[in-house]
Design an enzyme around this catalytic site. Structure first.
Site, PDB file in Angstrom:
ATOM      1  CG  ASP A 102      31.007  53.162  30.624  1.00 48.96           C
ATOM      2  OD1 ASP A 102      30.894  54.387  30.798  1.00 48.96           O
ATOM      3  OD2 ASP A 102      30.036  52.392  30.415  1.00 48.96           O
ATOM      4  CG  ASP A 135      18.883  51.018  33.214  1.00 48.40           C
ATOM      5  OD1 ASP A 135      19.112  49.911  32.704  1.00 48.40           O
ATOM      6  OD2 ASP A 135      19.503  52.047  32.909  1.00 48.40           O
ATOM      7  CG  HIS A 160      27.926  54.210  28.347  1.00 49.44           C
ATOM      8  ND1 HIS A 160      27.708  53.943  29.665  1.00 49.44           N
ATOM      9  CD2 HIS A 160      26.838  54.905  27.937  1.00 49.44           C
ATOM     10  CE1 HIS A 160      26.535  54.427  30.032  1.00 49.44           C
ATOM     11  NE2 HIS A 160      25.985  55.006  29.012  1.00 49.44           N
ATOM     12  CG  HIS A 209      15.462  57.630  33.689  1.00 48.74           C
ATOM     13  ND1 HIS A 209      16.140  57.156  32.602  1.00 48.74           N
ATOM     14  CD2 HIS A 209      16.423  58.036  34.567  1.00 48.74           C
ATOM     15  CE1 HIS A 209      17.451  57.261  32.802  1.00 48.74           C
ATOM     16  NE2 HIS A 209      17.643  57.779  34.000  1.00 48.74           N
TER      17      HIS A 209
HETATM   18 CO   LIG Z   1      19.503  54.106  33.111  1.00 42.25          CO
HETATM   19 CO   LIG Z   2      19.219  57.472  35.591  1.00 43.76          CO
END
Ligand SMILES: [Co+2]
Ligand SMILES: [Co+2]
Ligand SMILES: [Co+2]
Ligand SMILES: [Co+2]
Ligand SMILES: [Co+2]
Ligand SMILES: [Co+2]
Ligand SMILES: [Co+2]
Ligand SMILES: [Co+2]
EC number: 5.3.1.5
Lengths: 433, 433, 433, 433
Positions: B102, B294, B99, B269
């Site tokens: 970051d 991810d 990001h 998620h």
């Molecule tokens: Co993620």
């Molecule tokens: Co997460």
């Protein structure tokens, strides 16, 4: 008259201070709210299955209820209908809802099941003619019999697809004949137990085509009611395709049905999907697919569908607020897809559970209506977004990124956070409840 | 060379029987599986934020990590980049992801933040030129600073919308400059804390338009990578608009973006949304929007996002099986959006957590590839649906309900259930793991 | 006087129909209920930490609140205390609660931290002398600083055990000096992240011994208040040893402390442990260890501790009913361990969140008191168990199995189920709410 | 010989590379691990109820299994026993477990039910004499019949308490006669649906007295097996008194039974209570009440008890590691309280589900044993707590707070955190799996 509910009087509105257990304290069908009779706002329906067909079993225990109509004959099916309409009369509800399997005994063949259904539909039609209650919606039970164990329209076996098509046709015919205001599809087995044996893409395609053919048939027979899907994330399936409102919306878009099919939202299912009831209603309204509700709560502690009667009007008020903001029901209504606990054995329990649920909804509706009429909450909401009415704001929605970015640098835009005022809005609610 | 990882050797493949903690036992980048190098299958990426920017805090406690690069200057930002690329070298990973927040210190104005970003992007570009690791994806942090507390593109304040537009433009420019394979949007604050102050419909419309403008900008600058949305149901928001894959799909359809945008699926998620990881991957594949993953697990006991490194290859194998069935990654990869526990203080912990995660994925991929190549599971799946290949079966998918219904009655169709064989298929998996 | 709450008036009781946002509608401290002033029933306390020490961060975002007292000096700590007592005055609450770390800056050494604590305790003592609010309880923050990351009394490092002992001594001294009514221990890090590195048995033994030594010290200094444990199942730990009331009870029994230590029950923690708030209260009462409550709710959708202000009086009424059945508080009280949402930026939000919470509790208390006084619910409960008053029933509780079995056969005992009447009892509640 | 399992061979160990579905790949009963035969380590038991009495129903659907022994006669009960022992032989399991209601038809009176039980117990005794399988434990089904709907020993009706006493006596007699190694009590209805109608304290007292009388009776008849309680948090009850291991421990302490009664821990129940399986085992071991396990997993996505066969050996290895650390079973064993999915219709499914479960456990046991023998993990654990072996550390456990506090100040103790190394320990596990 059967004697099942003997000694139980018709329930009347007696006002908040009544000490009569067999009276409404909040539900006065004639009271006018926002220009409409309360009965016409709420459009209550009793669910045939929970009150008349469920024997009281759970996964660890068997039947607890003794009902004189339990059994498999047409005569008992008619007795069941007699008692059901007696209950509808006692409660004064304008509607009921049913599955084929609630109302008629299963036959040895599809043809025999169909004859049984047609006979009981005629009987229900006579009942409707001589009683107040009409049909809010009909539906097909395509989850209890073992033929459905691997799905109905999404079954790996095309014979089951065929059987499902024949079944829905028969139930849509029945609903049409009884003047039902809606037809509901809940795909309790349209999903999977394990991905390992599942062709997700093919099953979804079959489900989409099936729903298209239901809509086509509706037009063919001239059924004027709405076609509704009832979302649920899981249970009995590990995963159900109609997970929640947003999932159903994507599915409808894919099959060109987003103008043809709406949703019947159940509070318990919303919670199982990780949403609040009001979220699902507001989402459906935003997407233009709000239809009807199943008003029954889960226990927040358990992870399954407990189908309990609503008893917290503060909680329901937020849901009715979203319904009112969405313009209220058109064909939809408030169906109690709720059952008394399996330890609630008495006929009185059946009646009073509904009385409590109806009063809870009536209180909730009134609170929601006052708040909406008063406009305080809506004014606060509008104020929060008022910036979008300022010059240049809406224009950004047509500008490319780089134009907006240039303005940010040029004008040294540095947005300052403003309070979201959540607690104050929650307090506001509590004035009305 | 910094001395942060001093004494830690480069990690090499030594085979299953190695007793060296600082070696791969399963991940051999050169091993060819299903005709492709393992490195090219897995396309591992390290997440800049968790490994280099997170101080070790949790909601009940503050910083636990002492890192020499913590602080707000450009010099420290460059030291951070130096250490990061040293870690990428040690692990031999082909990719990283970051990001804006970051990598660069926040400036006093947008313009200053942008200059900082541009300077660090140049520095990262030099790093990439002299090291193996390339950029899997870039993204904008539009959730940490307080300006984003009520949303980015969905903020009630149009100035925040503008700031978000400028921010994404700058991050997409950065990603393009660094040759990123994808650009990811995770809308952690694109949702709400309370419906009471939220205009759901307007916010959704703004989100949709915003995404369209991102796609338009991608074409304008000639960015060839994929635009990915990362779904998450909640946290930090009470409700996030990109709830899960199916929800994102409906959203994309609504804004005409289903061919333009794909999903970056995170295991944690998926679980928070009530799904398995493999379900979300299979759903995305069925809908044609699978992009990247991810790879980080939640703790099944907690109800929040723990972002732990994967360590159960049996569980991941099912996910990689679905990825392989979907044809594998194109632009996507396996990003470790994972952080060491806040008690794992040492540089060794950072390295070995990744080594364990990479070995877990390699084992999982191998098991999945063998099973897919062997075709046993797929043969069982095809057999289960074989009825649809029989004469007349597919024809039903174009027939109206009444025609199918007539055939059911005429042919006395009475489908008989067949075993779903779930446990046998689960046993089958265990041969390969 | 600081000017933080300028223009905010003292909150007074104005009755249900008041339209003044800055007034109580239900909380009238002087109203007598069941023979006791409402203020003495409810014993409200404000939590220093949430209202004055929390910067508004969450796991995905940083500080949102601008408070003039944020910082690390003694001068700012005193400004914080000034504002805090101004808020206590505005609300008219009789109590507050605090951790050492909320009130004083951390020093470079334990000795310096201690001096800071002693100085601020003197300052708080002066404040108490000139204001209404007194100390409901003190406690030690042994979870935020990184020294506690692996536990306090249960830390693998004995130096941390020592530091914890010194810390609790200092906080118990402080609480004693300020005349606190209770001393609370919440073991947020007394648990584990992974069993793999944990010696469960040793840690539990250390925790037990530590608690014994706290009780011994209480007697040594003559502290008359109660020692309370606050159970929580997890968060921040993966598992916390004081999981719930029943777990704490077994722990107290093991270390001979069940007469010495009681529980401080938080609604949010009850829910995280899979219980209702009223269950935990009723369990503590049945086991003789009920002490006090933290009145703050979770969001039912999230799986973590949201520490929100209560706003559903129907839900809280059941909890207050159990408190009244248990005889009410002795040393305990109703502590708002609650924080405004991080988007609720304004001083008004802080005040009105408490006003809403206090009104919610007052309504709940009144409903509970009326129902208890009226005895309808208790009469129904007694009737359900009336069989145990019949001849021979209680005698069975001293008979051996075989004697009872013989009687079952001889008398052909065949018990018939009777309705549990759950819905009727729920309706009954709704008369009172 | 019945022909139910015709064509299914006895399952033999063929080693990891066998491609025979009807063979063990990991479970070799004769393999010696840590000085003990694998069969004696694992002590597998088949659950009579799931495999032979469950018809395949779920809350939304009825029977799916066709079993020739379904029905209510003694003849069918004996056929069921015949098939059961054929399955035990095919699997080569050393044990089974049963409830009264699984094995005999319910009679019209208690006396008749008792006669049926005695007759089938004689039959089972004959079976045991001529087959390998012996009884791991017997138990009473006090949850399915409607008489138990409001509890057994905790029922508001003392007649049900009496009936429960007679029932447990009969089942303990049966277990004793069959040489059972344990007797289990699972209180599925010992809890409540709503606090509103419940006398928590009285019910808990009845449960305690009941359990005492069971222990007294055990000694009277000379039963040498262990008495075990199986904890579960809820389902079918909303709350069950035997919530989890720690709760049971407090209960046992209260009634003086902590030396007399141990726990039978089920993985699924551990998860429903918010724990890991290994946590519950480690807790029981630490408290000295570990007895036996029910080896069946839940689906992590659902919030109810799915009773699935274990199929992830990595996950189970951690549980077996805790069992081995606790010294292994004495009277206990590994009972598959697991059922095939309701779509798994075939006799082969029944057999192969057990084969998969047994192989999963065998792999898990081997991994756990190797890791324990190798001592790497235990060495790391000891190292983490090594500070407690340093001079003066343990002395603190007898010192008063103020003495420790003085030392902290005097020696300026300032503990420094050390890495917990969680990921490295997780990697370590993965070497062994
Ligand atoms: Co993620
Ligand atoms: Co997460
Ligand atoms: Co429903
Ligand atoms: Co439901
Ligand atoms: Co608290
Ligand atoms: Co809390
Ligand atoms: Co069990
Ligand atoms: Co179970």
């Amino acid at each position: 008259m059967t004697d099942f509910f003997k000694n139980i009087p018709q329930i009347k509105y007696e006002g908040e201070n009544s000490t009569n257990e067999f009276a409404f304290r909040h539900y006065d069908p004639e009271e006018v709210i926002l220009g409409k009779r309360m009965e016409d706002h709420l459009r209550f329906a009793v669910a045939y299955w929970h009150s008349f067909a469920w024997p009281g079993g759970d996964p660890f225990g068997g039947q607890t209820f003794d009902r004189p109509w339990f059994g498999d004959s047409m005569a008992l099916a008619k007795l069941k209908a007699d008692v059901a309409f007696e209950m509808f009369d006692i409660l004064g509800v304008p509607f009921y809802a049913f599955h084929d399997a609630d109302a008629r005994p299963e036959g040895a063949t599809f043809a025999e099941s169909l004859r049984n259904l047609e006979e009981i539909v005629d009987y229900l039609g006579e009942k409707q003619a001589s009683h107040k209650a009409k049909l809010l919606w009909g539906t097909a039970n395509m989850f209890s019999h073992k033929r459905w164990m691997s799905g109905a329209a999404t079954n790996p076996d095309p014979e089951v697809y065929a059987y499902a098509a024949a079944t829905v046709k028969s139930c849509l015919d029945a609903t049409h004949k009884l003047g039902g205001a809606n037809y509901v599809l809940w795909g309790g087995r349209e999903g999977y137990e394990t991905l390992l044996n599942t062709d997700l893409k093919a099953e979804r395609a079959h489900a989409g085509r099936f729903l298209q053919s239901v809509v086509e048939y509706k037009y063919k027979i001239g059924f004027k009611g709405a076609i509704l899907i009832e979302p649920k994330p899981q249970e009995p399936s590990k995963h159900q395709y109609d997970y929640d409102v947003a999932t159903v919306y994507g599915f409808l878009k894919d099959f060109g049905l987003e103008k043809e099919v709406q949703v019947n939202i159940e509070q318990g299912h919303a919670i199982l999907a990780g949403h609040s009831f009001e979220h699902e209603i507001a989402t459906a309204a935003a997407l233009g697919i709000f239809g009807s509700i199943d008003m029954n709560r889960n226990d927040y502690q358990s992870g399954w569908d407990t189908d309990q009667f609503p008893n917290n009007h503060a909680e329901k008020a937020v849901a009715f607020y979203e319904i009112l903001r969405a313009g209220g029901y058109t064909t939809g209504g408030t169906n109690f897809d709720a059952k008394v606990r399996r330890q609630s054995l008495d006929p009185e329990d059946l009646i009073l559970a509904h009385v409590g649920g109806m009063d809870t909804c009536a209180r909730a509706l009134k609170a929601a209506a006052y708040l909406l009429e008063d406009d305080t909450l809506e004014a606060a909401r509008r104020a929060r977004y008022a910036g979008w009415e300022r010059e240049g704001a809406k224009a950004m929605l047509t500008q490319p990124l780089e134009v907006i970015a240039e303005a940010v640098v040029k004008n040294n835009i540095n947005p300052q956070p403003r309070s979201g005022r959540q607690e104050r809005l929650e307090n506001l609610w509590n004035h009305y409840i």
